[in-house]
Write an enzyme that holds these catalytic residues in place. Sequence first.
Site, mmCIF file in Angstrom:
data_model
loop_
_atom_site.group_PDB
_atom_site.id
_atom_site.type_symbol
_atom_site.label_atom_id
_atom_site.label_comp_id
_atom_site.label_asym_id
_atom_site.label_seq_id
_atom_site.Cartn_x
_atom_site.Cartn_y
_atom_site.Cartn_z
ATOM 1 N N SER A 196 56.170 24.553 28.764
ATOM 2 C CA SER A 196 55.952 25.858 27.775
ATOM 3 C C SER A 196 55.202 25.532 26.481
ATOM 4 O O SER A 196 54.621 26.449 25.868
ATOM 5 C CB SER A 196 57.163 26.588 27.483
ATOM 6 O OG SER A 196 57.706 27.333 28.578
ATOM 7 N N LYS A 225 51.832 27.551 25.684
ATOM 8 C CA LYS A 225 51.966 28.945 24.984
ATOM 9 C C LYS A 225 51.319 28.490 23.463
ATOM 10 O O LYS A 225 51.237 29.487 22.735
ATOM 11 C CB LYS A 225 53.468 29.254 24.799
ATOM 12 C CG LYS A 225 53.865 29.702 26.192
ATOM 13 C CD LYS A 225 55.231 30.453 26.152
ATOM 14 C CE LYS A 225 56.023 30.748 27.431
ATOM 15 N NZ LYS A 225 56.785 29.713 28.214
ATOM 16 N N SER A 285 60.321 31.248 23.835
ATOM 17 C CA SER A 285 59.440 30.940 25.089
ATOM 18 C C SER A 285 59.312 31.895 26.123
ATOM 19 O O SER A 285 59.433 31.576 27.218
ATOM 20 C CB SER A 285 59.937 29.434 25.386
ATOM 21 O OG SER A 285 59.070 28.927 26.249
ATOM 22 N N LYS A 344 56.451 24.015 19.291
ATOM 23 C CA LYS A 344 56.775 24.784 20.518
ATOM 24 C C LYS A 344 57.610 23.548 21.580
ATOM 25 O O LYS A 344 56.746 22.486 21.495
ATOM 26 C CB LYS A 344 55.676 25.137 21.097
ATOM 27 C CG LYS A 344 56.048 25.936 22.275
ATOM 28 C CD LYS A 344 56.676 27.590 22.211
ATOM 29 C CE LYS A 344 57.146 27.814 23.434
ATOM 30 N NZ LYS A 344 58.307 27.226 23.885
#
EC number: 3.4.16.4
Length: 403
Positions: A79, A82, A139, A248
């Site tokens: 993820s 992202k 997320s 993130k």
Amino acid sequence: MKKRIISGCLVLALLIGGFMGIDRFRPEERSISIVNAKVEPSQKETGLKVDAKAAVLMDATSGEVLFAQNAHKRLPPASVTKVMTMLLILEACESGKINLSDTVTISERAAAMGGSQMYMEPGEQHTVEELLMGVAMASANDGAVALAEHLAGSVEMFVERMNKRAAELDMKDTNFVNTNGLPVSNHYTSAYDIAIMSKALIRFPETQKWFTKWQATIKVGLPGKEKDFGLTNTNRLIKIYPGAIGIKTGFTQDAGYCLSGAAERNGTRLIGVILGASTSKVRFAEISKMFDYGFSNFESVKVAKKGQVQKALKLEKGTPSKIDVVMEDDVAVLVKKGKKNSIKTKVEMKGYVPLPLKRGQQLGELVVYQDGVEKERFPIVAAESAKKASIKDLYIQMMKKII
């Protein structure tokens, strides 16, 4: 008075005679060279060894790498993908293509995404900002797809933009296949490339209110069936590391535990990336170790502010006849602690540039030296536009000087 009139006529004749020449300014004629690529410090230079497949520690302002371990190894990012998704959305907001207040309708495709999500229904609506918050904090895979469709029309077209932006950022070890990092073949990036796109993302101040918020609540569901949905930040770094400001997390069985993190202390901002850690606890411990090293050994020196005048430039046959050359962005460099006074700067201008000039056009560079050795270069740009002067403009300028 007669002498002034005669002088004016002579000036006008000279202007007409030379008016067809190339219009340009004549700063110091010096070409702008490219700084040699820097060696990325490894365990041997730093004493650091990180328990992960790959890692990078980078200065968030200059992009200088302070530590690297398998920094360019191509790995699945989960993820952390992202980061690029959010970057494209915020850049589109910055350019005016979309707005944070835009309403986004959730598609069947977005609602059907698995993994971490906001559990939205097809047809329900959210603002771009709400979806960004869901992506940043929880997320949300469904939120990432909905944002991609809103900006580009389809996920496939958005992914094309992701790869194009990666190329523009010189991310040479990256290929995106989706917007959210769910497992798929040929979807990869590197620790260094993640640091580069993270550096671009955190320049947006909006990100801080999402990245540093631990919990929030939004409404999800179709009209009349809305219910509260709690968002809890997946990035525990903001709870356990002083000065943490993002960015993130990511995890899949294939990628392992991944993290792009950022922290700031006393004006020094660092980005750390961990890829392929064995556990969540390990990724947070290892990035904390990198940050401790960075803050203990380096400090940021502010060199110039965005818009600060670096040179007053006279223009031949231009109107206006003089413009300011200013910094394109805030400028700071990282030095070893105690070495602030070793930093000096020098303005270097490009060679001849024809008129017209556009506001923001690069005209040279501010060169930063440390102990007499070149360290960094930063663009300096035109503070305003300038055009080719008419004969009337030039005559008026010359008459003003004579009078």
